[in-house]
Design a protein around this motif. Structure first.
Motif, PDB file in Angstrom:
ATOM      1  N   GLY A 198      -1.658  -0.143  16.239  1.00  0.00           N
ATOM      2  CA  GLY A 198      -0.287   0.925  15.604  1.00  0.00           C
ATOM      3  C   GLY A 198      -1.148   1.449  14.281  1.00  0.00           C
ATOM      4  O   GLY A 198      -2.026   2.229  14.253  1.00  0.00           O
ATOM      5  N   PRO A 199      -0.003   2.161  13.588  1.00  0.00           N
ATOM      6  CA  PRO A 199      -0.132   3.299  13.165  1.00  0.00           C
ATOM      7  C   PRO A 199      -0.760   3.506  11.405  1.00  0.00           C
ATOM      8  O   PRO A 199      -1.060   2.140  11.250  1.00  0.00           O
ATOM      9  N   GLN A 200      -1.259   3.923  10.731  1.00  0.00           N
ATOM     10  CA  GLN A 200      -2.390   3.775   9.659  1.00  0.00           C
ATOM     11  C   GLN A 200      -1.646   3.767   8.677  1.00  0.00           C
ATOM     12  O   GLN A 200       0.341   3.955   8.760  1.00  0.00           O
ATOM     13  N   THR A 201      -1.912   3.674   7.579  1.00  0.00           N
ATOM     14  CA  THR A 201      -0.584   2.414   6.264  1.00  0.00           C
ATOM     15  C   THR A 201      -1.572   2.809   4.555  1.00  0.00           C
ATOM     16  O   THR A 201      -2.656   4.022   5.047  1.00  0.00           O
ATOM     17  N   THR A 202      -1.046   2.433   4.250  1.00  0.00           N
ATOM     18  CA  THR A 202      -2.105   2.544   2.655  1.00  0.00           C
ATOM     19  C   THR A 202      -2.250   1.120   1.840  1.00  0.00           C
ATOM     20  O   THR A 202      -0.396   0.046   2.266  1.00  0.00           O
ATOM     21  N   ILE A 203      -2.899   0.912   1.399  1.00  0.00           N
ATOM     22  CA  ILE A 203      -2.899  -0.484  -0.009  1.00  0.00           C
ATOM     23  C   ILE A 203      -1.582  -0.488  -0.445  1.00  0.00           C
ATOM     24  O   ILE A 203      -1.689  -1.472  -0.731  1.00  0.00           O
ATOM     25  N   GLY A 204      -0.958   0.629  -0.861  1.00  0.00           N
ATOM     26  CA  GLY A 204      -0.241  -0.034  -2.177  1.00  0.00           C
ATOM     27  C   GLY A 204       1.140  -0.190  -1.181  1.00  0.00           C
ATOM     28  O   GLY A 204       1.858   0.048  -2.053  1.00  0.00           O
ATOM     29  N   ARG A 205       1.520   1.009   0.013  1.00  0.00           N
ATOM     30  CA  ARG A 205       2.353   0.612   0.598  1.00  0.00           C
ATOM     31  C   ARG A 205       2.481  -0.798   1.845  1.00  0.00           C
ATOM     32  O   ARG A 205       3.788  -1.364   1.288  1.00  0.00           O
ATOM     33  N   GLU A 206       1.253  -1.195   1.329  1.00  0.00           N
ATOM     34  CA  GLU A 206       1.099  -3.043   1.741  1.00  0.00           C
ATOM     35  C   GLU A 206       1.666  -3.733   1.105  1.00  0.00           C
ATOM     36  O   GLU A 206       2.429  -4.757   1.132  1.00  0.00           O
ATOM     37  N   ARG A 207       0.835  -2.977  -0.115  1.00  0.00           N
ATOM     38  CA  ARG A 207       1.306  -4.350  -1.643  1.00  0.00           C
ATOM     39  C   ARG A 207       2.875  -4.824  -1.850  1.00  0.00           C
ATOM     40  O   ARG A 207       2.793  -5.384  -2.215  1.00  0.00           O
ATOM     41  N   ALA A 208       3.447  -3.303  -1.602  1.00  0.00           N
ATOM     42  CA  ALA A 208       5.269  -3.370  -2.031  1.00  0.00           C
ATOM     43  C   ALA A 208       6.204  -3.496  -1.386  1.00  0.00           C
ATOM     44  O   ALA A 208       6.779  -4.490  -1.119  1.00  0.00           O
ATOM     45  N   THR A 209       5.306  -3.702   0.174  1.00  0.00           N
ATOM     46  CA  THR A 209       6.521  -3.925   1.032  1.00  0.00           C
ATOM     47  C   THR A 209       5.643  -4.881   2.252  1.00  0.00           C
ATOM     48  O   THR A 209       6.894  -5.381   3.189  1.00  0.00           O
ATOM     49  N   ASN A 210       4.541  -5.409   2.544  1.00  0.00           N
ATOM     50  CA  ASN A 210       4.115  -6.083   3.706  1.00  0.00           C
ATOM     51  C   ASN A 210       4.469  -7.692   3.312  1.00  0.00           C
ATOM     52  O   ASN A 210       3.783  -8.209   2.100  1.00  0.00           O
ATOM     53  N   PRO A 211       5.140  -8.616   3.376  1.00  0.00           N
ATOM     54  CA  PRO A 211       5.403  -9.678   3.004  1.00  0.00           C
ATOM     55  C   PRO A 211       4.010 -10.947   2.806  1.00  0.00           C
ATOM     56  O   PRO A 211       4.611 -11.517   2.979  1.00  0.00           O
TER      57      PRO A 211
END
Length: 226
Positions: A198-211
């Motif tokens: 899948g696509p790249q992401t960031t730790i900040g994005r995952e910290r905020a949205t990844n359950p």
């Protein structure tokens, strides 16, 4: 820093070439199913010379092409010792139904295999890559970080919006949550995560949205007092 990649084979496993710049030495990360031709195209396009193959874990979709890639270039493969057996017996990491699909195929270790350890720093191709042991998807799962660039090759530890499955042999859900808490949550928000699928992401994005990353976060402690 040059990072090129493509999704390989039916599993669409992200295979990466990492180098200080075009025309330099590089490392290959996770050469999956039918990845040889795509790797050769990357090397030609960017005039790269591979010096090693790095494996985030031993599942078939990540190691399928490791022996031919290493053999053609006479380079070593690096893998955590807990997953090394999967290089020659990848069916040991699959469900019984999936293993039967690949029963007619044979796999073998590359001629030179080197073992990874947690916290080690690999000096390869003019770069320093930090190894983090991140079990849970498999017992020998690791991620690789370029700390000077805030880049993480996460394998199947962390995806955009999800995490690696834990229902295959060697997987364990509480263990992967501990790996996420110990190895992902402390990283800066702008750390770029290059996952195994899948696509790249960031730790900040995952910290905020990844359950799942939210579930891995430590619960708040007592609040009595000042």
């Amino acid at each position: 820093m040059l990072i090129a990649g493509f999704p390989a084979g039916a599993f669409q496993t992200n295979c990466y070439a990492v180098a200080p710049a075009a025309g330099e030495e590089c490392v290959i990360v996770d050469p999956g199913q039918d990845a040889v031709e795509g790797i050769e195209e990357m090397l030609r396009e960017h005039r790269l010379k591979p010096v090693a193959v790095l494996l985030t874990h031993g599942h078939l979709d990540h190691v399928w092409s490791v022996a031919p890639v290493c053999g053609a270039r006479d380079i070593p493969a690096w893998i955590h010792p807990d997953d090394r057996h999967l290089l020659s017996d990848p069916s040991a990491g699959l469900s019984p139904g999936s293993a039967s699909m690949f029963g007619g195929l044979t796999f073998s270790e590359p001629d030179e295999v080197r073992e990874l350890s947690d916290g080690a720093t690999l000096e390869l191709a003019g770069m320093e890559l930090v190894v983090d042991h991140t079990p849970g998807h498999t017992r020998g799962s690791v991620s690789f970080r370029l700390p000077d660039e805030d880049i993480m090759f996460a394998g199947d530890l962390l995806f955009a919006g999800s995490i690696g499955r834990t229902d295959l042999p060697g997987g364990d859900y509480p263990t992967i949550l501990r790996s996420l808490a110990a190895k992902c949550l402390p990283l800066p928000d702008d750390t770029v995560v290059l996952p195994g699928h899948g696509p790249q992401t960031t730790i900040g994005r995952e910290r905020a949205t990844n359950p799942y990353l939210k579930e891995a976060a430590p619960h708040a402690g007592p609040t009595r007092g000042i």
